[in-house]
Design an enzyme around this catalytic site. Structure first.
Site, PDB file in Angstrom:
ATOM      1  N   CYS A 219     -22.970  27.329 -55.125  1.00  0.00           N
ATOM      2  CA  CYS A 219     -21.876  27.148 -56.082  1.00  0.00           C
ATOM      3  C   CYS A 219     -20.807  26.212 -55.517  1.00  0.00           C
ATOM      4  O   CYS A 219     -21.056  25.038 -55.325  1.00  0.00           O
ATOM      5  CB  CYS A 219     -21.316  28.511 -56.501  1.00  0.00           C
ATOM      6  SG  CYS A 219     -20.280  28.399 -57.984  1.00  0.00           S
TER       7      CYS A 219
ATOM      8  N   HIS B 286     -25.874  30.620 -59.074  1.00  0.00           N
ATOM      9  CA  HIS B 286     -25.727  31.821 -58.255  1.00  0.00           C
ATOM     10  C   HIS B 286     -27.107  32.437 -58.082  1.00  0.00           C
ATOM     11  O   HIS B 286     -27.468  33.372 -58.785  1.00  0.00           O
ATOM     12  CB  HIS B 286     -24.759  32.793 -58.920  1.00  0.00           C
ATOM     13  CG  HIS B 286     -23.342  32.348 -58.814  1.00  0.00           C
ATOM     14  ND1 HIS B 286     -22.608  32.505 -57.672  1.00  0.00           N
ATOM     15  CD2 HIS B 286     -22.551  31.682 -59.675  1.00  0.00           C
ATOM     16  CE1 HIS B 286     -21.400  31.987 -57.839  1.00  0.00           C
ATOM     17  NE2 HIS B 286     -21.345  31.474 -59.051  1.00  0.00           N
TER      18      HIS B 286
ATOM     19  N   GLU C   9     -28.088  34.316 -55.909  1.00  0.00           N
ATOM     20  CA  GLU C   9     -27.977  35.729 -55.489  1.00  0.00           C
ATOM     21  C   GLU C   9     -27.886  36.654 -56.690  1.00  0.00           C
ATOM     22  O   GLU C   9     -27.986  37.873 -56.550  1.00  0.00           O
ATOM     23  CB  GLU C   9     -26.770  35.899 -54.557  1.00  0.00           C
ATOM     24  CG  GLU C   9     -25.398  35.903 -55.234  1.00  0.00           C
ATOM     25  CD  GLU C   9     -24.833  34.515 -55.543  1.00  0.00           C
ATOM     26  OE1 GLU C   9     -25.596  33.527 -55.451  1.00  0.00           O
ATOM     27  OE2 GLU C   9     -23.643  34.421 -55.892  1.00  0.00           O
TER      28      GLU C   9
END
Lengths: 251, 200
Positions: free
Chosen positions: B77, B182, B184
């Protein structure tokens, strides 16, 4: 191409999932973390946890639940319910929530939206709007939809965007619990006026209602609770159907 | 395996920690230069504003540290944007690992495009033209984006996403990797990309 999002909502009371019919009668539908993991596996694009009684009972949203969810679930999720201060937001984001949603506190003190978006970034500040049609007007309601205000819904949506909200979660109280379809007209009006995404909520009863809210309703995301909790609609099948209807989905 | 997450004034790091824990790794969240230098892998994540985060990195000497790292480094990001040459956000000179300009999304004028392009670019979108080991076992995965600024396409682009225009979703140069999404929080495919990075 950016996909439309399917968002199961888990209404939380005392650490358990509940869903109220028109927010009044509450039924128990299981453990939130377990349910969240199941939804994620089924292809949910995002999750919303609403501590629906938090505002009324002045309770803080459950930070521990947020930690458990964040550890277990690998898709984004929003937490709302009784959030009224920077400290509340900081605790929830710190625990692993991706976004928070504010509702009653923002109506009471609209400056809160500016404060939160400046402090934490617009992208994680969702403003939830509960709207009901009364005497020819769409009016904002607070406290889980129990308290009517004189604030007009469309004007309020514009205002929260100008104040820095990153997304709007629009619930039609008239449609919620009816299973008769989303409030497509109101959703489309707001989606057209705003440059931030709109999550439509309230009224999902069958798969066709989702197609309608993404086409006629111009929603960016659609939220539902009971039809997913009680397995009336499977998220994976719903997304295949929407994809067949020409709506871009993550499959 | 020692994985260091660079600690600086950017938010949303906790989900990266949890994602690594799901992969069986307990990362160190640190701004200690020696710990970062000695880690097997370094992750540079976060959400924030370019000029304030860049100023903080400079103040802590982390800017020079990052560009000189030799082990695999993954920006996520704002990490990706700070690894580029310059960002329009706050007219900020960044780390310059990738020779790219970071620009703000501009909505097209056409009236009928109104409901198609909202800013930020928020939600799931597809990575295409995918190159490199970070995509092992994946076929044009969907990943979760939340951003208003993007890196243009360049020689170091290793994956593209289309929103208003094609932009760099993934960048790679030598030991430096970066993803705008993102990963994650991007479901099983995002987790796979993170696992692929750990296996480099």
């Amino acid at each position: 191409m950016l996909t439309k999002r399917i968002v199961p909502c888990l209404d939380i009371k005392d650490g358990r999932t509940v869903k109220g019919v028109n927010f009044v009668e509450l039924k128990d539908a299981g453990d939130p973390v377990e349910l969240a993991a199941i939804y994620s596996k089924q292809g949910a694009d995002e999750l919303v946890f609403l501590d629906i009684t938090a505002t009324v009972e002045k309770r803080k949203t459950l930070v521990n639940l947020v930690k458990r969810v964040a550890r277990e679930v690998n898709i984004p999720f929003t937490v709302g319910g009784g959030i009224g201060s920077k400290e509340d937001v900081s605790a929830l984001l710190g625990a692993g929530a991706d976004k928070v949603s504010v509702n009653s506190a923002a109506v009471r003190n609209p400056g809160l939206i500016n404060e939160l978006s400046q402090e934490f970034g617009s992208q994680c500040i969702v403003v939830a709007i509960d709207s009901k049609y009364i005497n020819g007007q769409h009016l904002v309601h607070t406290h889980g939809g129990r308290t009517p205000t004189e604030v007009e819904t469309i004007g309020w949506a514009l205002e929260v965007e100008n104040r820095g909200a990153g997304e709007i979660l629009l619930t039609s109280m008239d449609h919620d619990g009816t299973k008769g379809g989303f409030a497509n007209e109101l959703t489309a009006t707001i989606s057209d006026l705003l440059t931030i995404p709109v999550i439509a909520s309230g009224g999902a009863g069958d798969m066709g209602h989702f197609t309608d809210v993404f086409t006629t309703g111009k929603a960016d995301a659609a939220l539902a609770a009971s039809i997913f909790h009680y397995k009336e609609i499977d998220i994976d099948k719903l997304k295949v159907k929407l994809s067949e209807d020409g709506i871009t989905m993550r499959l | 395996m020692k994985v260091a997450i660079i600690r600086y004034n950017a938010g949303n790091v906790q989900s990266v920690v949890y994602a690594l824990e799901r992969l069986g790794v307990t990362p160190l969240w640190t701004d200690d230069h020696e710990v970062i230098k000695n880690a097997d892998k370094v992750i540079f994540p976060g959400q924030g504003e370019a000029s304030t985060t860049m100023a903080y990195l400079q103040q802590k000497g982390l800017d020079r540290l990052i560009v000189n790292l030799k082990q695999p480094v993954l920006g996520i990001c704002i990490g990706l944007q700070l690894m580029c040459r310059h960002s329009e956000e706050g007219d900020t000179n960044c780390l310059g690992i990738f020779d790219l300009e970071v620009k703000k999304f501009v909505r097209p004028d056409a009236k009928n495009a109104h409901d198609q392009y909202k800013i930020p670019h928020m939600g799931w979108n597809r990575l295409e033209n995918c190159q490199g080991k970070i995509f092992s076992g994946l076929n044009n995965p969907y990943v979760y984006y939340v951003h208003s600024f993007y890196a243009a396409i360049g020689a170091e682009t290793a994956g593209t996403t289309d929103y208003i225009l094609p932009f760099s979703g993934v960048l790679q140069k030598g030991n430096f990797y970066a993803v705008q999404a993102h990963i994650e929080k991007s479901g099983d495919d995002g987790q796979k990309m993170l696992a692929n990075f750990l296996e480099l």
